[in-house]
Design a protein around this motif. Structure first.
Motif, mmCIF file in Angstrom:
data_model
loop_
_atom_site.group_PDB
_atom_site.id
_atom_site.type_symbol
_atom_site.label_atom_id
_atom_site.label_comp_id
_atom_site.label_asym_id
_atom_site.label_seq_id
_atom_site.Cartn_x
_atom_site.Cartn_y
_atom_site.Cartn_z
ATOM 1 N N TYR A 29 0.795 -1.223 0.000
ATOM 2 C CA TYR A 29 0.000 0.000 0.000
ATOM 3 C C TYR A 29 0.831 1.279 0.000
ATOM 4 O O TYR A 29 0.558 2.208 -0.733
ATOM 5 C CB TYR A 29 -0.932 -0.002 1.219
ATOM 6 C CG TYR A 29 -1.827 1.207 1.255
ATOM 7 C CD1 TYR A 29 -1.521 2.300 2.048
ATOM 8 C CD2 TYR A 29 -2.985 1.246 0.464
ATOM 9 C CE1 TYR A 29 -2.344 3.418 2.054
ATOM 10 C CE2 TYR A 29 -3.804 2.359 0.468
ATOM 11 C CZ TYR A 29 -3.480 3.439 1.263
ATOM 12 O OH TYR A 29 -4.289 4.542 1.253
ATOM 13 N N CYS A 30 1.820 1.330 0.850
ATOM 14 C CA CYS A 30 2.560 2.572 1.029
ATOM 15 C C CYS A 30 4.028 2.354 0.673
ATOM 16 O O CYS A 30 4.642 1.395 1.147
ATOM 17 C CB CYS A 30 2.441 3.054 2.473
ATOM 18 S SG CYS A 30 3.428 4.517 2.831
ATOM 19 N N MET A 31 4.576 3.237 -0.145
ATOM 20 C CA MET A 31 5.986 3.139 -0.508
ATOM 21 C C MET A 31 6.627 4.510 -0.377
ATOM 22 O O MET A 31 5.960 5.547 -0.448
ATOM 23 C CB MET A 31 6.144 2.609 -1.940
ATOM 24 C CG MET A 31 5.605 1.211 -2.139
ATOM 25 S SD MET A 31 5.961 0.542 -3.780
ATOM 26 C CE MET A 31 7.710 0.164 -3.624
ATOM 27 N N ILE A 98 -2.666 1.060 5.864
ATOM 28 C CA ILE A 98 -3.285 2.168 5.142
ATOM 29 C C ILE A 98 -3.093 3.476 5.900
ATOM 30 O O ILE A 98 -3.459 4.549 5.416
ATOM 31 C CB ILE A 98 -4.788 1.924 4.897
ATOM 32 C CG1 ILE A 98 -5.550 1.819 6.228
ATOM 33 C CG2 ILE A 98 -4.999 0.660 4.061
ATOM 34 C CD1 ILE A 98 -7.050 1.782 6.062
ATOM 35 N N PHE A 99 -2.503 3.367 7.074
ATOM 36 C CA PHE A 99 -2.203 4.554 7.866
ATOM 37 C C PHE A 99 -0.706 4.830 7.803
ATOM 38 O O PHE A 99 0.086 4.015 7.353
ATOM 39 C CB PHE A 99 -2.646 4.346 9.314
ATOM 40 C CG PHE A 99 -4.093 3.984 9.453
ATOM 41 C CD1 PHE A 99 -4.469 2.692 9.812
ATOM 42 C CD2 PHE A 99 -5.094 4.912 9.218
ATOM 43 C CE1 PHE A 99 -5.800 2.348 9.920
ATOM 44 C CE2 PHE A 99 -6.425 4.577 9.339
ATOM 45 C CZ PHE A 99 -6.788 3.295 9.681
ATOM 46 N N GLY A 104 7.662 10.964 7.896
ATOM 47 C CA GLY A 104 8.116 10.777 9.267
ATOM 48 C C GLY A 104 7.667 9.480 9.908
ATOM 49 O O GLY A 104 7.962 9.222 11.077
ATOM 50 N N SER A 105 6.992 8.657 9.147
ATOM 51 C CA SER A 105 6.442 7.423 9.690
ATOM 52 C C SER A 105 7.530 6.426 10.087
ATOM 53 O O SER A 105 8.549 6.298 9.396
ATOM 54 C CB SER A 105 5.521 6.768 8.657
ATOM 55 O OG SER A 105 5.131 5.481 9.075
ATOM 56 N N LYS A 106 7.280 5.720 11.180
ATOM 57 C CA LYS A 106 8.177 4.654 11.640
ATOM 58 C C LYS A 106 7.625 3.288 11.234
ATOM 59 O O LYS A 106 8.120 2.255 11.681
ATOM 60 C CB LYS A 106 8.330 4.704 13.168
ATOM 61 C CG LYS A 106 8.797 6.049 13.695
ATOM 62 C CD LYS A 106 10.183 6.413 13.196
ATOM 63 C CE LYS A 106 10.644 7.727 13.800
ATOM 64 N NZ LYS A 106 11.945 8.162 13.219
ATOM 65 N N ALA A 107 6.600 3.262 10.401
ATOM 66 C CA ALA A 107 5.916 2.015 10.062
ATOM 67 C C ALA A 107 6.563 1.244 8.923
ATOM 68 O O ALA A 107 6.150 0.121 8.641
ATOM 69 C CB ALA A 107 4.454 2.292 9.715
#
Length: 121
Positions: A29-31, A98-99, A104-107
């Motif tokens: 989903y997120c890259m 999806i969040f 700055g995300s640590k996910a």
């Protein structure tokens, strides 16, 4: 488990352009793109989600463009007006949530091996 393989790094003079690519082994989903120099903290450069919503670090806004080919699972980073301070190892990263799809995300759980970008003055 998603595998990420970057390509497209290299050396360029100030003001030049490069395009980085990252091939993912499957849908995710997120890259995003991150960069890090030896002895420095990793910096989030740009992220994009499946719907095409992008976020950028202030230092690259207006110069870099992130995009994604969802059909081929390939992520791109078009880098224009490059500066010497953009010289770093650039890493492709991804996560499934999806969040938290922002610089700055640590996910981010999956990482590529990195590709070097060098900008000379």
């Amino acid at each position: 488990q998603v595998q990420l393989v970057e390509s497209g790094g290299g050396s360029v003079q100030t003001g030049g352009s490069l395009r980085l690519s990252c091939a993912a082994s499957g849908y995710i989903y997120c890259m995003g793109w991150f960069r890090q120099a030896p002895g420095k903290e990793r910096e989030g450069v740009a992220t994009i989600n499946h719907g095409g919503t992008a976020s950028y670090a202030d230092s690259v806004k207006g110069r870099f463009t992130i995009s994604k080919d969802n059909a081929k699972n390939i992520l791109y980073l078009q880098m224009n007006s490059l500066k010497p301070e953009d010289s770093d190892m650039y890493y492709c990263a991804a996560h499934e949530s999806i969040f938290d799809c922002y610089t700055g995300s640590k996910a981010f759980a999956y990482w590529g091996q990195g590709t070097q970008v060098t900008v000379s003055s």
